[in-house]
Design a protein around this motif. Structure first.
Motif: not given
Length: 776
Positions: A109-118, A147-158, A182-189
């Motif tokens: 959930s959150g803005p990063l997930t929405d951006m990944a879906k797009k 951070a993404v552009d000016r949005l502050k975040l804290d989310a794990p990515v590969l 991009g969308i992460a592999e299902p089942g990965e944190l």
């Protein structure tokens, strides 16, 4: 109060001395009487809760967050029971379920997930979380987007990246870079995957501890440079788990020989560190409490340098528990320590439940704790104790991890136990000397290089053992993968466990072994008679073999992993490769190079104009050719012609990756009565340029794993009856694209895919083309 008598004190002292004597010098009858069972002396109360917690994390991570919270409620209801074991299971399961639910909710959930879906393109700030992993020209980096552009975040990515700058990053580096989500592999944190574009801009350097750890690792690599190629790559891996310079051929030998665990820091390394510090603290005269504190501090510092891999985390927690038991003056219980370690680590990072490295580490440790002493004491009735222990420890570890290895690879290693037995005596000297060199390197590199030379002798012996073991016929045997393969191991387990059923079990296990070694290849009928070409199932990548005579094949691309292409060539009986073609320098086409070179004669290699110089080929003095369109070779009935690219062709593409794809070597293969077009990873720009001059072919190797970037005119111009797509199951790229499949179907082309059918062979039968699949 009566004074203590001197006689009482002398008796007490004598009793204590006798107890210590018996501890280190057991009586003959104690050695000759093995324990009644493997659980003797161990507490098992925490085993079931640890298993329940592991299963809960394993299942719930792949489900929505609400499922974890429902599971936590169910476990809470179970806790109402007054049965002690159920209460323990409920507490462990509830705690892990809540942690999983919170983490799954955070990454889904959150803005990063929405951006990944797009598939949004963004400029992001990243904090590096682990050392980069290099595969060919691709670099994988675990990080957190802050951070993404000016949005502050804290989310794990590969992060998927290319370039030398990415390879040099250390944990805690703060960088800024543009890329696509991009969308992460299902089942990965993970909240997303991030395809970086270009080199990162470094905002802040790594923290001082990580900088020091990086300097120690780099110092050991430099100190090892005075050794031979294999030794200089192995020593840092043996000491601190740094396999940066370890060659792919050495890795493959270690895997076949069952020695891969030596390149991953684990309990053995921490045990050496802890023992050395403990002996030093005891010599100085520290109390038990201070000894425990120093041991824990030393292990934490070492783990910081070696990085917190699953095996290091497990060993660190178990070592800390053992040190606390030492400080409290209590007896150590290995099973309880292992169970507590599993529970604590799953609460800290439930994603470990889905990592094979963690499962292998826990299983090997359990085997050593439970089986090794039991087997050692039984064998000690017929051989010296030291010899019994040398055999029992690797045998117990190998038996314990075999079910997991079967799940992973569908193979059983037959040389692992003797290989570990022969390599074992050299591990401790190499590790200890390597530690000294690593500590000395920041002070004096000349002295550190002098220290590493004797370590090179020990490491050279280990490399020699791995090389010889890997060359043993049937060093590993094929075995059914998945749960079926594990079920077939049950008779062996019964044979090792129950004396009464041993003979029957050994007979059944022997029958299964014979069927696997002898009957399996006969029944499978692979390769099919009259095969012309085989598309190997190498996952998300390409590897194609064109038959050029008995035992001879032309190999076009090598897939991402050496073992996969090596196994495919073994199945086909190919031991000579007069020509190897690497269509373009992407890891999914060149990563398996050492697998082709393993034990085979390779004449020459054709490479793309955009090639990357290969040290493996240079070391073997195999020539690399950049060829022009029209170049032709004849191998028996096979005529092979180069269609593209011209060395001076302009670079075109939608990005750096597309430019390399469009520079792919394109081949036309012709046999009497049929032909094939092998189009590498071409994309729309290069395809459009070839439409007018494209030769017809009955078989089309669909470019770029069937991606959406296809020119329909190109697919139509080939006029192929068969379309072969090499693609990995469940890949992150959406290959093959629905639009490409629809176009091929509309053109009347029959589609065959490796992710569905496994190895795909094209054969001629009575003058007609046919496709035979081996199965995934």
């Amino acid at each position: 109060m009566q004074p203590r008598s001197g006689l009482h004190l002398r008796d007490k002292l004598k009793t204590r001395i006798q107890q210590r004597t018996n501890r280190y010098h057991p009586k003959d009858d104690e050695i000759l009487t093995p324990p009644a069972n493997v659980w003797q002396g161990h507490s098992v109360e925490l085993v079931v809760p640890a298993i329940a917690a592991c299963l809960a994390a394993l299942l719930l991570i792949g489900l929505p967050a609400w499922a974890s919270f429902v599971a936590a409620g169910i476990f809470a209801l179970i806790a109402v029971s007054r049965k002690r074991i159920l209460v323990a299971v409920a507490i462990a399961g509830c705690a892990v379920s809540i942690v999983v639910g919170v983490k799954v909710h955070a990454v889904t959930s959150g803005p990063l997930t929405d951006m990944a879906k797009k598939n949004a393109t963004v400029t992001a700030e990243l904090v590096i979380a682990a050392d980069p992993r290099v595969k060919g020209d691709l670099v994988f980096v675990e990080a957190r987007i802050v951070a993404v552009d000016r949005l502050k975040l804290d989310a794990p990515v590969l992060v998927f990246a290319r370039g030398d700058t990415w390879r040099t990053l250390l944990p805690s580096h703060h960088v800024k870079v543009s890329g696509r989500l991009g969308i992460a592999e299902p089942g990965e944190l993970l909240a997303a995957v991030f395809m970086a574009r270009g080199a990162p801009a470094i905002l802040t350097p790594p923290s001082n501890p990580h900088d020091i750890a990086g300097a120690v690792r780099a110092g050991l690599r430099e100190a090892s440079s005075v050794l031979g190629p294999a030794e200089r790559g192995l020593l840092p891996g043996l000491v601190v788990g740094d396999v940066t310079n370890l060659g792919e051929d050495v890795k493959a030998d270690f895997k076949t020989a069952g020695l891969s665990h030596l390149t991953a820091v684990s309990g053995a390394n921490l045990a050496i560190i802890g023992t050395a510090v403990l002996l030093l603290a005891r010599a100085v005269g520290f109390t038990l409490v201070w000894r425990a504190v120093l041991v824990v501090a030393a292990m934490v510092a070492f783990a910081f340098v070696a990085r917190f891999s699953p095996s290091v985390l497990r060993a660190l927690v178990m070592g800390t528990i053992a040190a606390l038991a030492l400080g409290a003056g209590r007896q150590k219980d290995g099973v309880s320590a292992l169970s507590v370690a599993v529970l604590l680590l799953l609460l800290f990072n439930p994603g470990l439940a889905r990592e094979y490295g963690f499962a292998l580490s826990v299983s090997a440790t359990a085997g050593i704790i439970l089986l090794a002493p039991y087997w050692r004491d039984r064998m000690a009735t017929r051989m010296p104790l030291w010899c019994a222990e040398a055999i029992a420890v690797p045998a117990a570890a190998q038996v314990a991890v075999t079910p997991i290895l079967v799940l992973m690879s569908g193979e059983i290693g037959l040389v692992a136990i003797p290989a570990n037995l022969f390599a074992g005596p050299a591990v401790a000297p190499a590790t200890i000397i390597g530690f000294v060199a690593a500590i000395t390197a920041p002070i004096s590199m000349d002295l550190a290089q002098l220290v590493t030379r004797p370590a090179g002798l020990a490491v050279g012996w280990i490399v020699l053992v791995a090389d010889r073991a890997a060359d043993v016929p049937a060093a590993t045997i094929g075995w059914p993968g998945g749960l079926v393969g594990v079920a077939l191991l049950v008779p062996m387990g019964i044979a090792l466990w129950h004396r009464g059923a041993r003979r029957v079990s050994v007979a059944v296990a022997g029958g299964v072994l014979v069927a696997t070694l002898v009957a399996g290849p006969v029944v499978s009928g692979w390769p099919p008679g009259g095969w012309l070409m085989v598309m190997c199932d190498v996952g998300q990548g390409d590897a194609i073999v064109l038959r050029a005579g008995d035992g001879t094949g032309i190999v076009v691309d090598t897939g991402p992993e050496p073992d996969l292409v090596d196994a495919c060539l073994d199945r086909l009986g190919v031991d000579a490769v007069p020509l190897l073609v690497l269509t373009h320098p992407h890891a999914d086409h060149t990563g398996g190079l050492t697998g082709v070179l393993r034990g085979r004669r390779v004449g020459a290699v054709v490479v793309s104009p955009k090639r990357v110089v290969s040290p493996e080929l240079a070391a073997r003095r195999i020539p690399e050719w950049v060829v022009t369109p029209g170049t032709t070779w004849r191998f028996g009935e096979l005529i092979l012609t180069v269609i593209a690219p011209a060395p001076d062709a302009p670079s075109k593409g939608a990005g750096e990756g597309s430019v390399l794809n469009n520079a792919s070597v394109v081949l036309h293969a012709k046999w009497p009565g049929t032909s094939a077009l092998l189009a590498g990873d071409l994309e729309t720009e290069a395809e459009s340029a070839l439409v007018r001059t494209l030769p017809q072919a009955d078989i089309l190797k669909v470019p770029h794993h069937g991606s959406a970037r296809q020119d329909p005119a190109f697919l139509a111009a080939a006029r192929s009856r068969l379309a072969l797509i090499s693609v990995g199951a469940g890949n992150d790229y959406g290959h093959p694209a629905g639009s490409t499949l629809a176009t091929l179907t509309m053109l009347g082309t029959r589609i065959h895919r490796t992710d569905v059918q496994g190895d795909i062979a094209v054969v001629t039968r009575e003058g007609a083309l046919a496709v035979v699949a081996r199965g995934p």
